[in-house]
Motif scaffolding. Structure first.
Motif, short mmCIF file in Angstrom:
data_model
loop_
_atom_site.label_atom_id
_atom_site.label_comp_id
_atom_site.label_asym_id
_atom_site.label_seq_id
_atom_site.Cartn_x
_atom_site.Cartn_y
_atom_site.Cartn_z
N ALA A 61 0.84 -1.20 0.00
CA ALA A 61 0.00 0.00 0.00
C ALA A 61 0.87 1.25 0.00
O ALA A 61 0.56 2.24 -0.68
CB ALA A 61 -0.93 -0.01 1.22
N GLU A 62 1.96 1.22 0.73
CA GLU A 62 2.89 2.34 0.77
C GLU A 62 3.49 2.58 -0.62
O GLU A 62 3.59 3.73 -1.08
CB GLU A 62 4.00 2.02 1.78
N ALA A 63 3.87 1.50 -1.30
CA ALA A 63 4.44 1.62 -2.64
C ALA A 63 3.40 2.13 -3.64
O ALA A 63 3.71 2.96 -4.51
CB ALA A 63 4.99 0.28 -3.11
N LEU A 64 2.16 1.67 -3.51
CA LEU A 64 1.10 2.11 -4.42
C LEU A 64 0.88 3.61 -4.31
O LEU A 64 0.71 4.30 -5.32
CB LEU A 64 -0.19 1.35 -4.13
N ARG A 65 0.90 4.13 -3.10
CA ARG A 65 0.72 5.57 -2.90
C ARG A 65 1.82 6.38 -3.59
O ARG A 65 1.62 7.55 -3.90
CB ARG A 65 0.68 5.90 -1.41
N GLN A 66 2.94 5.75 -3.84
CA GLN A 66 4.07 6.41 -4.50
C GLN A 66 4.18 6.03 -5.98
O GLN A 66 5.18 6.32 -6.62
CB GLN A 66 5.36 6.08 -3.76
N GLY A 67 3.13 5.38 -6.50
CA GLY A 67 3.04 5.16 -7.93
C GLY A 67 3.43 3.79 -8.44
O GLY A 67 3.41 3.57 -9.65
N THR A 68 3.76 2.85 -7.56
CA THR A 68 4.13 1.51 -8.02
C THR A 68 2.87 0.68 -8.25
O THR A 68 2.11 0.44 -7.31
CB THR A 68 5.04 0.81 -7.00
N THR A 69 2.67 0.24 -9.47
CA THR A 69 1.48 -0.53 -9.83
C THR A 69 1.79 -1.99 -10.16
O THR A 69 0.88 -2.81 -10.23
CB THR A 69 0.76 0.12 -11.02
N THR A 70 3.05 -2.31 -10.40
CA THR A 70 3.49 -3.69 -10.64
C THR A 70 4.71 -3.94 -9.79
O THR A 70 5.63 -3.12 -9.76
CB THR A 70 3.86 -3.93 -12.12
N GLY A 127 -7.02 0.23 -14.61
CA GLY A 127 -8.16 1.07 -14.96
C GLY A 127 -8.95 1.63 -13.82
O GLY A 127 -9.88 2.41 -14.03
N VAL A 128 -8.59 1.29 -12.59
CA VAL A 128 -9.31 1.75 -11.41
C VAL A 128 -8.44 2.75 -10.65
O VAL A 128 -7.28 2.44 -10.35
CB VAL A 128 -9.68 0.59 -10.50
N ARG A 129 -9.01 3.91 -10.34
CA ARG A 129 -8.23 4.88 -9.57
C ARG A 129 -8.18 4.43 -8.11
O ARG A 129 -9.20 4.27 -7.45
CB ARG A 129 -8.84 6.27 -9.67
N GLU A 130 -6.95 4.24 -7.61
CA GLU A 130 -6.76 3.74 -6.25
C GLU A 130 -6.13 4.77 -5.33
O GLU A 130 -6.10 4.58 -4.12
CB GLU A 130 -5.91 2.46 -6.29
#
Length: 390
Positions: A122-131, A386-389
């Motif tokens: 979740a921390e990585a996703l907030r910083q733009g990591t999607t894969t 395709g989903v804004r997270e």
């Protein structure tokens, strides 16, 4: 299925190979992206965008592909703050500290391990990591390695079996016996949960012959090789990676001219992990040397509790520009398309029709701000499939 256009984009990074004659990022200015379902269906100038049901105004900001973090170690327990503090006070880094995390990981419950994993994802996703890719390697028993991979596979398809991280403490006097376990019973238990196999080929871990045995056994079980290579010293890791057609050789800090030539003339990606050098005060990898030779370079976080406890790809981009000889364009490409190449993926790391709709919206007009404004939380929107997270 309804479509969404993200428009009024100041600069759009596509990494589209057909647009690379003028710049490495396939930049489109005054741009738009159309998403339908989990895929990109159109990119181009905003004035030419097709009509859609939904519209998002980027407000003159930059959009780039979601970051592809192709090297992390997120299934772990415990804390190594004291080790980091001692290192910053003068003690050098070595491979042995991994055993501290092994003890804590073995003692943790499945729920505790998965909670840690999801926290840093979740921390990585907030910083733009999607894969992201993540590894085992902190269990070093058949049961603990298999459960690490089983937990990781709930959250990503890019799962790596790293039983050969270091020799398990129980086999300290019998490294050959541990290699036999890693290539035998442990491999049989772990292969169903993994896509990749990895080995730490380094002084204090596994030598070239042991690494070859591990990767060859994994290939025979259908796992694709990648390798920790040439991090702490010169060694055989890079040459072995190229010989076995590994997807990536990771770290690549100490390279001979022959190593650079081998990478430049192969499909093996040189994955650089600047967080590790930052956190260990080690010599920086020479990205400029690799890029000038024609090698494909990726950037990744190496997020782990010992030698690189960061989940921030923007931070790694800034380090690569400041200390590794990369331009902002090269660093952003390495953190997106480069990471995808290290995972042998073409459906991520690019914003082209048919790719997954994984996008990052920056609170800035250009991707250059990732290096220009280091440490600033510029990621203001993230779409995954395709989903804004965010």
């Amino acid at each position: 299925m309804s479509a969404t256009v993200i428009t009024n984009i100041a600069t759009l990074v596509t990494n589209d190979p057909s647009l690379r004659d003028s710049d490495p990022l396939g930049l489109v200015r005054d741009a738009a992206v159309v998403i339908e379902g989990d895929r990109v269906v159109w990119t181009g100038e905003a004035s030419k965008a097709p009509a859609t049901d939904n519209r998002v105004d980027a407000g003159g900001r930059a959009v780039l592909p979601g970051f592809v973090d192709s090297h992390s170690h997120l299934v772990f327990a415990g804390d190594r703050t004291e080790e980091f503090n001692a290192r910053m006070s003068g003690r050098p880094y070595s491979a042995g500290g991994i055993r501290t995390t092994v003890a804590a990981t073995r003692a943790a419950s499945d729920a505790e391990l998965e909670a840690t994993l999801t926290r840093y994802l979740a921390e990585a996703l907030r910083q733009g990591t999607t894969t992201f890719e993540t590894k085992s390697g902190y269990g070093l028993t058949v049961e603990d390695e298999a459960r690490a991979l089983r937990l990781a596979a709930r959250h990503t398809d890019e799962v790596t079996y790293l039983g050969a991280h270091v020799v398990a403490p129980e086999y300290a006097d019998d490294p050959a016996g541990y290699v036999a376990l890693v290539t035998g019973e442990m491999l049989n238990a772990c292969a169903p949960h993994a896509r990749w196999i990895d080995v730490f080929c380094e002084q204090g871990a596994f030598d070239g012959d042991q690494a070859r045995a591990v990767l060859t056994a994994g290939k025979a079980k259908g796992l694709y090789p990648r390798i920790h290579a040439n991090q702490l010293s010169y060694g055989p890791g890079v040459q072995l990676a190229v010989e076995l057609d590994a997807a990536s050789a990771d770290h690549c800090t100490h390279l001979t001219d022959a190593d650079v030539d081998a990478l430049a003339n192969s499909a093996t990606v040189a994955t650089l992990l600047p967080g590790a050098e930052f956190s260990t005060r080690a010599a920086w990898p020479d990205a400029r040397r690799l890029l000038d030779a024609g090698a494909t370079v990726a950037l990744s976080t190496d997020c782990n509790p010992g030698s690189s406890f960061t989940s921030s790809m923007p931070f790694c981009v800034a380090l690569a520009v400041r200390d590794m000889g990369m331009t902002p364009d090269e660093a952003v490409r390495a953190a997106t398309a480069g990471g995808a190449a290290a995972l042998r993926r073409t459906d991520v790391g690019r914003l082209v029709p048919g790719a997954y709709a994984d996008l990052v919206l920056l609170d800035a007009p250009s991707h250059v701000h990732l290096a220009y404004r280091p440490g600033v939380p510029l990621v203001t929107g993230v779409w995954r499939r395709g989903v804004r997270e965010v």
